[in-house]
Structure formats: C-alpha cells, structure tokens
Write a protein that holds these residues in place. Structure first.
Motif, mmCIF file in Angstrom:
data_model
loop_
_atom_site.group_PDB
_atom_site.id
_atom_site.type_symbol
_atom_site.label_atom_id
_atom_site.label_comp_id
_atom_site.label_asym_id
_atom_site.label_seq_id
_atom_site.Cartn_x
_atom_site.Cartn_y
_atom_site.Cartn_z
ATOM 1 N N LEU A 509 0.838 -1.187 0.000
ATOM 2 C CA LEU A 509 0.000 0.000 0.000
ATOM 3 C C LEU A 509 0.879 1.245 0.000
ATOM 4 C CD1 LEU A 509 -2.605 -1.035 2.744
ATOM 5 C CD2 LEU A 509 -2.624 -1.547 0.294
ATOM 6 N N THR A 510 0.528 2.220 -0.850
ATOM 7 C CA THR A 510 1.278 3.472 -0.946
ATOM 8 C C THR A 510 0.400 4.616 -0.456
ATOM 9 O OG1 THR A 510 2.530 2.632 -2.838
ATOM 10 C CG2 THR A 510 2.545 5.016 -2.474
ATOM 11 N N PHE A 511 0.963 5.430 0.455
ATOM 12 C CA PHE A 511 0.223 6.542 1.028
ATOM 13 C C PHE A 511 0.946 7.851 0.733
ATOM 14 C CE2 PHE A 511 -0.388 2.848 3.867
ATOM 15 C CZ PHE A 511 -1.758 2.677 3.733
ATOM 16 N N ASP A 512 0.224 8.964 0.895
ATOM 17 C CA ASP A 512 0.908 10.254 0.816
ATOM 18 C C ASP A 512 1.566 10.551 2.162
ATOM 19 O OD1 ASP A 512 -1.078 11.183 2.554
ATOM 20 O OD2 ASP A 512 -2.323 11.922 0.919
ATOM 21 N N ARG A 513 2.226 11.694 2.266
ATOM 22 C CA ARG A 513 2.995 11.992 3.473
ATOM 23 C C ARG A 513 2.097 12.059 4.720
ATOM 24 N NH1 ARG A 513 7.991 14.129 3.991
ATOM 25 N NH2 ARG A 513 8.033 14.574 1.743
ATOM 26 N N LYS A 514 0.928 12.697 4.593
ATOM 27 C CA LYS A 514 0.034 12.831 5.734
ATOM 28 C C LYS A 514 -0.524 11.480 6.167
ATOM 29 C CE LYS A 514 -4.165 15.262 7.227
ATOM 30 N NZ LYS A 514 -5.257 16.178 6.806
ATOM 31 N N GLU A 515 -0.944 10.658 5.200
ATOM 32 C CA GLU A 515 -1.481 9.342 5.526
ATOM 33 C C GLU A 515 -0.417 8.454 6.145
ATOM 34 O OE1 GLU A 515 -4.967 8.821 2.120
ATOM 35 O OE2 GLU A 515 -2.904 8.208 1.677
ATOM 36 N N ALA A 516 0.816 8.508 5.611
ATOM 37 C CA ALA A 516 1.899 7.695 6.166
ATOM 38 C C ALA A 516 2.177 8.074 7.618
ATOM 39 C CB ALA A 516 3.160 7.859 5.323
ATOM 40 N N ALA A 517 2.110 9.373 7.921
ATOM 41 C CA ALA A 517 2.327 9.819 9.299
ATOM 42 C C ALA A 517 1.220 9.293 10.216
ATOM 43 C CB ALA A 517 2.393 11.344 9.354
ATOM 44 N N LEU A 518 -0.026 9.283 9.722
ATOM 45 C CA LEU A 518 -1.130 8.754 10.517
ATOM 46 C C LEU A 518 -0.976 7.261 10.761
ATOM 47 C CD1 LEU A 518 -4.201 10.642 8.970
ATOM 48 C CD2 LEU A 518 -3.282 10.925 11.271
ATOM 49 N N VAL A 519 -0.529 6.531 9.743
ATOM 50 C CA VAL A 519 -0.309 5.092 9.906
ATOM 51 C C VAL A 519 0.755 4.838 10.959
ATOM 52 C CG1 VAL A 519 0.509 2.992 8.780
ATOM 53 C CG2 VAL A 519 -1.065 4.506 7.572
ATOM 54 N N GLU A 520 1.838 5.587 10.893
ATOM 55 C CA GLU A 520 2.941 5.398 11.835
ATOM 56 C C GLU A 520 2.510 5.751 13.261
ATOM 57 O OE1 GLU A 520 6.540 3.969 12.822
ATOM 58 O OE2 GLU A 520 5.716 4.040 10.781
ATOM 59 N N ASP A 521 1.710 6.817 13.408
ATOM 60 C CA ASP A 521 1.275 7.240 14.744
ATOM 61 C C ASP A 521 0.223 6.307 15.337
ATOM 62 O OD1 ASP A 521 2.962 9.388 14.508
ATOM 63 O OD2 ASP A 521 1.386 10.794 13.875
ATOM 64 N N ASP A 538 9.549 4.833 2.456
ATOM 65 C CA ASP A 538 9.190 6.089 3.103
ATOM 66 C C ASP A 538 7.682 6.234 3.257
ATOM 67 O OD1 ASP A 538 11.829 6.767 3.308
ATOM 68 O OD2 ASP A 538 11.866 7.904 1.425
ATOM 69 N N PHE A 539 6.931 5.932 2.186
ATOM 70 C CA PHE A 539 5.477 6.082 2.219
ATOM 71 C C PHE A 539 4.763 4.786 1.832
ATOM 72 C CE2 PHE A 539 7.068 10.357 0.767
ATOM 73 C CZ PHE A 539 7.026 10.942 2.039
ATOM 74 N N ASP A 540 5.484 3.674 1.835
ATOM 75 C CA ASP A 540 4.914 2.376 1.468
ATOM 76 C C ASP A 540 4.817 1.485 2.703
ATOM 77 O OD1 ASP A 540 4.817 3.162 -1.171
ATOM 78 O OD2 ASP A 540 6.806 2.344 -1.632
ATOM 79 N N TYR A 541 3.725 0.715 2.766
ATOM 80 C CA TYR A 541 3.533 -0.228 3.864
ATOM 81 C C TYR A 541 3.064 -1.557 3.288
ATOM 82 C CZ TYR A 541 4.152 3.232 7.551
ATOM 83 O OH TYR A 541 4.697 4.173 8.397
ATOM 84 N N ARG A 542 3.539 -2.623 3.918
ATOM 85 C CA ARG A 542 3.153 -3.962 3.497
ATOM 86 C C ARG A 542 2.033 -4.444 4.421
ATOM 87 N NH1 ARG A 542 7.658 -6.037 3.827
ATOM 88 N NH2 ARG A 542 8.304 -5.974 1.638
ATOM 89 N N LEU A 543 0.863 -4.784 3.846
ATOM 90 C CA LEU A 543 -0.267 -5.302 4.605
ATOM 91 C C LEU A 543 -0.122 -6.811 4.699
ATOM 92 C CD1 LEU A 543 -3.015 -4.877 6.005
ATOM 93 C CD2 LEU A 543 -4.095 -5.056 3.756
ATOM 94 N N MET A 544 0.077 -7.306 5.942
ATOM 95 C CA MET A 544 0.374 -8.726 6.143
ATOM 96 C C MET A 544 -0.802 -9.495 6.748
ATOM 97 S SD MET A 544 4.195 -8.055 7.687
ATOM 98 C CE MET A 544 4.612 -9.782 7.785
ATOM 99 N N GLU A 545 -1.645 -8.811 7.523
ATOM 100 C CA GLU A 545 -2.795 -9.468 8.144
ATOM 101 C C GLU A 545 -4.002 -8.540 8.082
ATOM 102 O OE1 GLU A 545 -1.910 -10.613 12.113
ATOM 103 O OE2 GLU A 545 -0.191 -11.873 11.578
ATOM 104 N N VAL A 546 -5.187 -9.132 7.957
ATOM 105 C CA VAL A 546 -6.431 -8.369 7.950
ATOM 106 C C VAL A 546 -7.390 -9.030 8.936
ATOM 107 C CG1 VAL A 546 -6.139 -7.646 5.560
ATOM 108 C CG2 VAL A 546 -7.434 -9.725 6.061
ATOM 109 N N PRO A 547 -8.404 -8.298 9.449
ATOM 110 C CA PRO A 547 -9.380 -8.912 10.361
ATOM 111 C C PRO A 547 -10.066 -10.107 9.720
ATOM 112 C CG PRO A 547 -9.592 -6.529 10.373
ATOM 113 C CD PRO A 547 -8.642 -6.854 9.269
ATOM 114 N N ALA A 548 -10.404 -11.078 10.552
ATOM 115 C CA ALA A 548 -10.984 -12.321 10.039
ATOM 116 C C ALA A 548 -12.318 -12.097 9.349
ATOM 117 C CB ALA A 548 -11.147 -13.312 11.194
#
Length: 644
Positions: A509-521, A538-548
């Motif tokens: 998943l790729t986010f903008d700077r504001k979204e990436a900061a929210l994910v990190e916080d 910097d602004f990319d996150y790997r989604l490894m698990e999701v709710p069942a």
C-alpha cells in the motif's frame, strides 16, 4: 450633600425585573409555579401576541385573603419560608418573594383571588409599579392573574424581545416542561384563541407525554427506572431510532423542579454514543429524587440551575439508568423496532388483464441486451413466465411455498457449538447458498409465530430489506445496517484485539505523506483492529494481516477510510477513535445491499440482532428495523371504521 443615596422601591423593582422577568415566558413560568405551590389541580394559560400584549394564568388553588393579597405584592414577601434554615428543606417552586412585585413593576397587573369559604374575593390592580388599587369583588375560588403591555414602561427591555411567534414558542416550551414535571395537574394553553396544549392531569406521565407529543413518540418510549439508597430516577427516553433536532426535547426534573444541567446531558450523550448520529438527541423526561439537603436551588434568580452535593454520583446514576433502558431485556426485536414516522401512501392506476385459467398467459417481453431492469431484484432474478393457474391452485401452491422450518432445540445446540453468525458472516458475504434449512421439522409460518411469539422472516425486498412478521405486525429490516450493528458490537467486545488472518500474498500500500504519518502514529490501533502493517519504504507499507471478518479485497479501502476519519478528528479520546474505526470496519465488512439471502441466513441475522446489546441502529445512527403495526396497516389501507 451626599452622592450616595438609597433607591426608591419602584426603581429597585424595575432593576430586579431584569433578573426575574427576562421575557414573557419568564412571567408565565413564575405565575404557574405559584399556582402549583397553591395546590392547584387545573391551570389555564392564555396569551395574545406572544405574551407581549396579554397574558393570563388562572388556577383553582387555595387562593388568598385580602390581607395576604395586599402583602403578596410587596418585595420579598413570601409564605414559602420564614428563616434562612428553611432553604435547606425548601420543597416549593417559589421562595424568593420577588415574582409578583417585579412583574407588576413592568406591566399593567391585575390579580383576582378568593379563598374557599369566603363570600367575596380580592382584586389588586397595579400599573407600572405604582401604588396598588385593592378592592373586594366576586370571583371564582383560586387565583387569576392578568399581565398586559409587558415592558411598556421599560422600552429598552421591550426592544430586545424576539418576534411574537418566537416568544409564543418559548412560552409553549415552558408550559410543556412544567406539565411534564406535574402530570397530576391538568394544563390548558391557549395561544391567540387557539388551544395548543391540553394534558389530562390524571397523574400518569405516559399519558401526559402522549397528549403533548402524540402517539408516535409515545410508542417509542423506553422506561427509566433506578433506585439506589436515597437516590431515585424515573421517567422515559425514546429509542435511538426516534431523535430530535435539539436538546429542547430533553426535560430534567429534580425534586419536582425543572433544571438545566450539563452533567446529566453528558451522561445521556455518553450512553447513546455509537447509537445515534452526531446531529440528533433522544427525547427525554428524566425525574430525579434526592434528599433536599444534598442540593442547592438558591443559585440563580430564575431557579433554572442547581448545585448537587455529589455531581459525579448523579452522572453515574443517570448513565446507568439510560443504559439499562436502551438495552433490551428480553432479546425481542419487536421492542426495539422503530415506528414508521408519517408513512406516505401512494396509489397508481395500472390496467388489469384477466386471462382465463385454461388459457396460457401472454408472453413476457424477451430480455434483450437493451433491457433495463427497474430494481436490483429484477436485475438478479428474472423469473420465467409461467402459464396461468386458477385461484384455488395458486392459493394451494402459495401455502405450500410458505412452509418454513423450525427446530428450536437443534438451533440453540448449533449456536452453542459455535455455529453462529461469526461463521455465517463469511458464508453470507461469499456464498449465500451454503446454509440451508433441510434438517428441521416443517410447520406453517402462522403456527411458528403463534407458538414462539418470535419474529420470523418472510422474504427479501430489492435484495436489501428483510421482511418479517409476528403477532403484532409487519417488520422491515435493513440487512446491511443490522449486520453492521452485529459486527460492531462483536468487534467492540474484543478488548484485546480483533482476530486476524494472515495473507498468503502481502499487499503493498502506498500513502501520501500525511497518511503515512497517521499510519505510523496509529500502528498500535491498526494492530488492535486486526490490520498488521509493516513499513516497506518512506510512504509504502506492506499489509500482512487483515481482520478475520473483512474480505481481503476490501481491506485497502477500509484502511484508507479509517485514515480519512483519523485526519478529520480533533481532540478526541482513544476510545472515540477506536469506535470510529470499528464503525468503519463493521460497515465495510457487513452484508451489502444487493446480496441475496436465503431464509436460514435471514433467521440467523435476526437471531443475532436480537442478542446484541443495542440493536436499535447501526453505529452511524441509521435504524435497523421499522415496524408497521396492525393498526398502521389498517389505516394505510383505509380499513378503519368498516368492521372488517
């Protein structure tokens, strides 16, 4: 010559009038409270032009003698208290002795009063605070006070009054609240020669609410009841599906006195959180009884505010009372169904085609590529045209098709073994045909309703709404809102985190700077919600698990909606953030409009909805279930008054 001097009584009364008599509604409030203190069982209020030109309050109380009437118009003259210690046990509405002289100082004031057993009454006339004119004359037992030309001698105060309609509305609101505080008094309010409010005065609060607000509000009332040592709470509050636009519909009564209190209002808001939209307020009549020594009513001249000895205890008690009221006790959905507000009936004329039973039905138009279905159901299910049958054959076939299958014991065993809505969530969202009803004994729908008293599903409309029935009427359930409430309550109960499923193929998943900061916080928040995100740039996150309970294909959309909610929130608590995120997750994971359900799935959905803590609305405040009672249906089909 000294510069400081003592003001005369007329000036003192006019200054005091600014505190006691703020507007015409203040006059009505003071006069009605005096009538209530006089033991009246019937109070009539009449106004003209919003009360600015004419007001009259008439009661059948104990009245006054000529001597008492002469003293009552003096400043700080009262029969309610004699010394300062009496304030600790005051039980009357008025006690300052300021109302009559201050009202008389800014109006043309006339009072007629007579005690029981007296041959003649007393008439007192005062114009703008001048010397009173007191004479004896005949009148009814009780007191009638007429106030004309309010603020005629203080034009600065009169200039700040609102329109006659607004001032009349304020008076109407005051009378309603006073009537709710004393259902044992019959009130009548006449505004510009039109009767606006009439209450029965039989001592029943429910009947008073019904007389003022009508049957729809009365049908949506939930009873408030809590007793704890020397604290007692009673009254009514509406279901979350019946909301009003402002807090003016909320009435708080403490020891018979109408007050405004932020702690009580906040307790109701907290109890209704996640049940109603942010723009609505439940209708409330809340009566609190506490020892008189634990409160102080001598805070404001209008006695609209009150200090509690232990305000936190009041807050907790109100919160518990409201929470107990809105939590269904029996798990019966008929208790929480919202009454349909002002249903509109539309009629259309369609040409009728009569075909003999022996003749084939006319051919239906062929569904070509240009065919545009009118409903979702028509788009998904296009039944083939069948030959016409006789009415008797059609009725027999209909009875056969309405055979439903019930086996209560087996169903409860299956639920106990873990075959509940959690397992069926994925079944209903992925393959609705997995659940069937082939293992139960047959019985007719009517017998099932009569024997169990439960709500049973009949079918589905537009692949969006479930139609159900019981002995009380017809019900329409929004399948998405109902499933959303079920999921939200289940997710909210998982305090240690929501179970998640690992993805065989991780999503980037790729986010903008504001979204990436929210994910990190909010990494910890996402983990508790069942989303495991790991930085991959910097602004990319790997989604490894999701709710069942969340479909994998919707995981990214849910995450982005949660980030949008987080970005729009300001100074919210961790609990509020979690609730908002759970509401978004439940909304996206719930059954959607357009998904076809079989009868067994509808039953499971209704059973699970009946076991949730707050089945009235979805987390966003939309109602889950609507009710058409037998009386409502009769009115809609104009069957009332015909005897059949």
């Amino acid at each position: 010559m000294t510069k400081i001097h003592v003001l005369d009584d007329s000036t003192i009364n006019k200054i005091a009038a600014g505190e006691v008599v703020e507007r015409p509604a203040s006059v009505i409030k003071e006069l009605i409270e005096n009538a209530m203190d006089a033991g009246a069982t019937r109070i009539e209020v009449e106004i003209m032009a919003g009360g600015t030109s004419f007001m009259r309050v008439t009661d059948n109380g104990k009245g006054m003698s000529k001597e008492d009437a002469s003293v009552a118009i003096l400043r700080h003259a009262t029969s309610k208290i004699q010394e300062v210690s009496d304030l600790n046990s005051i039980s009357t509405m008025g006690f300052r002795g300021e109302a009559l002289p201050t009202i008389a100082s800014v109006s043309r004031f006339t009072m007629l009063t007579r005690e029981p057993g007296s041959d003649l009454g007393t008439k007192v006339e005062i114009s703008g605070g001048k010397a009173p004119d007191i004479i004896e004359m005949g009148c009814n037992v009780g007191t009638s006070i007429k106030v004309e030309d309010l603020f005629f001698n203080t034009p600065a105060r009169k200039k700040f009054l609102k329109t006659n309609h607004t001032e009349g509305g304020k008076i109407n609101d005051f009378i309603i609240k006073l009537a709710l505080s004393r259902p044992d008094i019959a009130f009548q309010f006449i505004n510009n020669n039109k009767t606006s409010v009439v209450t029965p005065g039989n001592g029943n609060l429910f009947d008073t609410v019904q007389a003022i607000y009508g049957g729809q509000v009365a049908d949506s009332l939930l009873t408030l009841n809590l007793e704890d040592e020397d604290l007692k709470i009673s009254g009514f509050i509406t279901k979350p599906s019946m909301l009003k636009s402002s807090r003016t519909w909320q009435t708080f009564i403490v020891n018979g006195r109408i007050i405004q209190n932020r702690a009580i209002a906040k307790a109701i808001d907290n109890a209704y959180r996640s049940l109603i939209p942010k723009s609505g307020f439940p209708f409330t009549v809340l009566k609190i009884e506490v020892p008189q020594r634990t409160i102080d009513v001598n805070v404001h001249p209008q006695k609209s505010e009150m200090k509690f000895e232990d305000e936190s205890r009041i807050f907790k008690a109100v919160y518990k009372a409201v929470l107990d009221a809105i939590r269904p006790s029996s798990g019966n959905l008929t208790e929480v169904a919202a009454v349909v507000e002002k249903p509109k009936v539309e009629y259309s004329m369609e040409p009728m085609q009569f075909v003999p039973a022996s003749s084939p039905a006319p051919s239906a138009p062929v569904h070509s590529g240009s065919y545009q279905p009118k409903t979702i159901y028509e788009a998904v299910s296009r039944p083939a045209v069948k030959p016409a049958v006789s009415f008797a054959e059609a009725q027999a076939k209909l009875q056969q098709e309405r055979q439903v299958h019930y086996q209560q014991a087996e169903r409860h065993d299956e639920v106990a073994d873990g075959q509940n809505i959690d397992k069926s969530n994925s079944d209903m969202s992925n393959d609705p045909s997995k659940i069937d009803m082939s293992t139960a004994d047959p019985s007719t729908a009517e017998q099932a309703v009569e024997n169990t008293g439960r709500m049973i599903p009949i079918g589905q409309v537009d692949l969006t709404y479930i139609i159900a029935q019981d002995l009380k009427g017809l019900y329409i359930i929004d399948q998405h809102a109902a499933h959303e409430r079920i999921l939200f309550d289940k997710l909210s109960a998982m305090a240690d985190g929501i179970p998640s499923q690992q993805l065989l193929v991780h999503q980037l998943l790729t986010f903008d700077r504001k979204e990436a900061a929210l994910v990190e916080d909010n990494k910890e928040l996402f983990a508790k919600l069942g989303f495991h995100l790991e930085a991959a740039g910097d602004f990319d996150y790997r989604l490894m698990e999701v709710p069942a309970d969340v479909p994998v294909g919707e995981a990214e959309d849910i995450i982005r909606e949660i980030l949008t909610d987080l970005g729009n929130m300001h100074e919210t608590s961790a609990k509020e953030i979690r609730q908002a995120c759970l509401a978004t997750t439940a909304c996206r994971a719930a059954i959607k409009a357009g998904e076809e359900l079989n009868m067994r799935q509808m039953e499971i959905l209704l059973d699970e909805l009946s076991t949730t803590a707050f089945p009235y609305t979805c987390p966003h405040g939309r109602p889950t279930i609507l009710k058409f009672s037998s009386e409502d249906l009769a009115k809609m089909f104009k069957r009332t008054g015909f005897g059949f």
